[in-house]
Design a protein around this motif. Structure first.
Motif, PDB file in Angstrom:
ATOM      1  N   HIS B  92       0.829  -1.012  -0.148  1.00 55.58           N
ATOM      2  CA  HIS B  92       0.036   0.058  -0.047  1.00 55.58           C
ATOM      3  C   HIS B  92       0.788   1.121   0.238  1.00 55.58           C
ATOM      4  CE1 HIS B  92       0.682   0.385   4.382  1.00 55.58           C
ATOM      5  NE2 HIS B  92       0.501  -0.729   4.562  1.00 55.58           N
ATOM      6  N   TYR B 194     -10.589  -5.807  -5.178  1.00 54.45           N
ATOM      7  CA  TYR B 194      -9.283  -5.078  -5.218  1.00 54.45           C
ATOM      8  C   TYR B 194      -8.554  -5.310  -6.313  1.00 54.45           C
ATOM      9  CZ  TYR B 194      -4.848  -3.215  -3.238  1.00 54.45           C
ATOM     10  OH  TYR B 194      -3.685  -2.467  -3.096  1.00 54.45           O
ATOM     11  N   GLU B 201      -9.146   1.972  -2.679  1.00 52.03           N
ATOM     12  CA  GLU B 201      -7.746   1.942  -1.986  1.00 52.03           C
ATOM     13  C   GLU B 201      -6.708   1.059  -3.134  1.00 52.03           C
ATOM     14  OE1 GLU B 201     -10.292   1.063  -0.419  1.00 52.03           O
ATOM     15  OE2 GLU B 201      -9.988  -0.974   0.536  1.00 52.03           O
ATOM     16  N   ARG B 204      -5.440   4.187  -5.111  1.00 50.16           N
ATOM     17  CA  ARG B 204      -4.689   4.765  -4.187  1.00 50.16           C
ATOM     18  C   ARG B 204      -3.273   4.049  -4.170  1.00 50.16           C
ATOM     19  NH1 ARG B 204      -5.696   3.563   1.775  1.00 50.16           N
ATOM     20  NH2 ARG B 204      -4.385   1.665   0.816  1.00 50.16           N
ATOM     21  N   ASP B 205      -3.459   2.828  -4.252  1.00 50.45           N
ATOM     22  CA  ASP B 205      -2.061   1.946  -4.099  1.00 50.45           C
ATOM     23  C   ASP B 205      -1.447   1.805  -5.156  1.00 50.45           C
ATOM     24  OD1 ASP B 205      -2.740   1.708  -1.318  1.00 50.45           O
ATOM     25  OD2 ASP B 205      -3.206  -0.443  -1.447  1.00 50.45           O
ATOM     26  N   ASP B 221     -12.074   6.753   0.932  1.00 49.32           N
ATOM     27  CA  ASP B 221     -11.050   5.957   1.302  1.00 49.32           C
ATOM     28  C   ASP B 221     -11.175   5.416   2.633  1.00 49.32           C
ATOM     29  OD1 ASP B 221      -7.352   6.122   1.084  1.00 49.32           O
ATOM     30  OD2 ASP B 221      -8.686   4.389   1.863  1.00 49.32           O
ATOM     31  N   GLN B 224      -7.431   3.556   6.582  1.00 54.01           N
ATOM     32  CA  GLN B 224      -5.863   3.739   6.364  1.00 54.01           C
ATOM     33  C   GLN B 224      -5.181   2.315   5.722  1.00 54.01           C
ATOM     34  OE1 GLN B 224      -3.386   5.526   9.299  1.00 54.01           O
ATOM     35  NE2 GLN B 224      -4.874   6.988   9.682  1.00 54.01           N
ATOM     36  N   ASP B 226      -3.597  -1.060   4.865  1.00 52.48           N
ATOM     37  CA  ASP B 226      -4.272  -2.073   4.248  1.00 52.48           C
ATOM     38  C   ASP B 226      -5.292  -2.470   5.303  1.00 52.48           C
ATOM     39  OD1 ASP B 226      -2.281  -2.686   6.148  1.00 52.48           O
ATOM     40  OD2 ASP B 226      -1.471  -4.180   5.030  1.00 52.48           O
ATOM     41  N   ARG B 228      -8.295  -2.282   5.612  1.00 48.17           N
ATOM     42  CA  ARG B 228      -9.674  -2.986   5.128  1.00 48.17           C
ATOM     43  C   ARG B 228      -9.337  -4.374   4.982  1.00 48.17           C
ATOM     44  NH1 ARG B 228     -14.627  -1.034   1.666  1.00 48.17           N
ATOM     45  NH2 ARG B 228     -13.274  -0.296   0.053  1.00 48.17           N
TER      46      ARG B 228
END
Lengths: 332, 332
Positions: B92, B194, B201, B204-205, B221, B224, B226, B228
DNA sequence: TCAAAAGTGTTATCCTTACACCCATGT
DNA sequence: ACATGGGTGTAAGGATAACACTTTTGA
């Protein structure tokens, strides 16, 4: 994981050196039973599991593990699963001797014993060499009477208020006296023996034990550091898992007879199974299909050779037992 | 774990700084369902699980976790279980931003929501806020049609040779189209979303995603790093475990009615259960005992209040299903 | 012919699932 | 009276565990 707090005591953590050690319990099943791969490059020291430190260039933990195993044993691992992370500051003598902290992450890998490999300093050992009380395939193992005696002493010397709970713990883990043997409790049994001091490494580690060093079962310090504990964790996990996921097949050759399969499961679970019922259980779950071929190497009537139906890995990711559902049509 | 080899590339590993982050998924069940404790001390950043780095003075990993949780939320945790260790170098964005490497170890903790606590910056949130497609208690969740569409697009655009395996994966994880919903596959479903890029995310990653950022489900998001994924791991584990170990009771008050208990299990499993059969299942396993007291706060006929029989934790460490044993008397 | 292993049949028992029904309380 | 949830009865179907039995090979 990143904290969102203002840094507080982070500095002290960063300064402390930390090593992450990746270790593998590599399991195969041969004609004689379950085997683990151990290394002993230096004969003056006890054997160890294949392992090595996590390094910056390892993209993932599992990749690091695979790299070390490849380098040390020549195995290109197939099925790999993370077991547990161990990080007690004082859990064994060699961890205390090192500067900084060691965190170790254990993995379970399943392979075919016969794959090509480079085995300098490595050898296959029956896992029952390390846990002789776990093999009930031929009835109660001989060593159990010694174990029983040790535990009985520990119970007898219990302070009044602890007596009952010690008895209960012995009954649950070792099925004593009126209990039933639960083959999954490998780790729990090992931990009880460790606490009592019936296992040599408890004394080596300087744990506060009830039993004197001489009372320990088995002569040698058979595995380095906490590798025997990691092995116990692996066996527990595997014995649990074969019951609800088709993992045995990772250990089987491409084609096998029903008895081969049964022997493999028995080797892992450490108990004998009922032949006819085992057959129907496996058949009924649709785990295998007949290849049409037969083998007559079995000593009796030739047996059909089966193969694993790889499809079931997709079909039944978990069989799921337990909760009585209420089936309702989707609300659309 | 200590290697017995001559040191080879160890030097590079020692020099690299390494942080171990301990994070907790703290679960409770309230009247409205399953809740997780999340922290958001800084409102400009997304919420996070209670967590903090392992420090030299922490004797064990679990002790370190308990210390951080105590400090951040005021909770003195009871039941705690290690979930998994995550260590991908690029998993991440925030991990990549840091110098050195971050390894994070996730834990699952079960508490009563009403215990005394100090909750600055912490709050209870329904875990279905983070996984709305996991709640089937009132039938198929509304968001699932959007999920379905996203997945269908991903399948439709598959290269010829990958088509079948994508379909199969969708069928298994999301029960589409002819499949069955398996409530345990929370992590597998999250990982699919994912990979496809249906979860913000992933963008985002900077993961290589099929779907464009705009296609992602849910606006924010929400957690924060990982976190989730760790939460998904926790839910999967818990949904699996309630079926074979009496862990629900860690979430219940000392006395409860059968319907309370059923609602708690339903909240965790995300499905409705059959009342009469659930009752008999629990009764039959001897998990509870009648306190003799009754409550009439239920709206209908007064219900008996039960309590968990703590003894069963000793009696049945694992119920053990699956292998047809051959019972043999000990060989003595 | 016999030992050894393969493979099938059958039954009692238990558990799961589903459906139906009665019970006790508040409004 | 009736809605709401508490609680029991029961029967069909399936899975499990135990036992007995037939089949096919090699020695």
């Amino acid at each position: 994981m990143t904290r969102s707090d203002p840094p507080r005591s982070r500095a002290s953590a960063a300064k402390d050196s930390m090593t992450v050690e990746l270790g593998a319990v590599i399991v195969a099943v041969g004609p004689d039973g379950p085997r683990v791969l151990v290394r002993q490059p230096d004969t003056s020291r006890p054997a160890a599991l294949p392992s090595g430190p996590l390094e910056p260039h390892h993209r993932t933990l599992e990749a690091g593990l695979r790299t070390w195993v490849e380098e040390q044993t020549g195995y290109d691992l197939g099925y790999v699963e993370q077991l547990y992370s161990f990080g007690d500051a004082n859990r064994h003598a060699s961890a205390r001797a090192q500067p900084g902290r060691i965190l170790s992450i254990g993995y379970l890998a399943l392979v075919h014993e016969d794959k090509p490999r480079r085995m300098e300093a490595s050898e296959w050992r029956s896992w029952y060499e390390f846990f002789p009380w776990e093999d009930w395939r031929e009835g109660e193992p001989a060593i159990l009477s010694a174990v029983r005696d040790g535990i009985a002493g520990w119970i007898a010397e219990a302070p009044r208020d602890e007596r009952k709970s010690r008895e209960e713990r012995a009954r649950v883990t070792f099925g004593l006296p009126g209990g039933h043997w639960n083959e999954e409790l490998v780790l729990e049994r090992y931990e009880l023996l460790y606490e009592i001091g019936l296992v040599p490494e408890a004394h080596r580690d300087g744990a506060a034990c009830w039993a004197p060093r001489e009372a320990a079962l088995m002569d040698a310090d058979s595995l380095q550091a906490d590798h025997r504990r990691i092995l116990a964790t692996a066996i527990s996990r595997l014995r649990g898992k074969i019951k609800y996921r088709p993992v045995v097949f990772e250990l089987m050759p491409p084609r096998f007879t029903f008895l081969d399969l049964q022997r493999a499961v028995e080797a892992l679970a450490g108990v004998e199974l009922h032949k006819a019922n085992f057959r129907r259980l496996v058949e009924h779950q649709g785990l295998v299909e007949d290849t049409g071929a037969k083998t007559s190497k079995t000593g009796g009537r030739p047996a059909s050779l089966f193969r694993f139906r790889r499809e079931v890995l997709l079909e039944r990711p978990a069989s799921g037992v337990g909760l009585p559902p209420v089936r309702r049509s989707a609300k659309t």
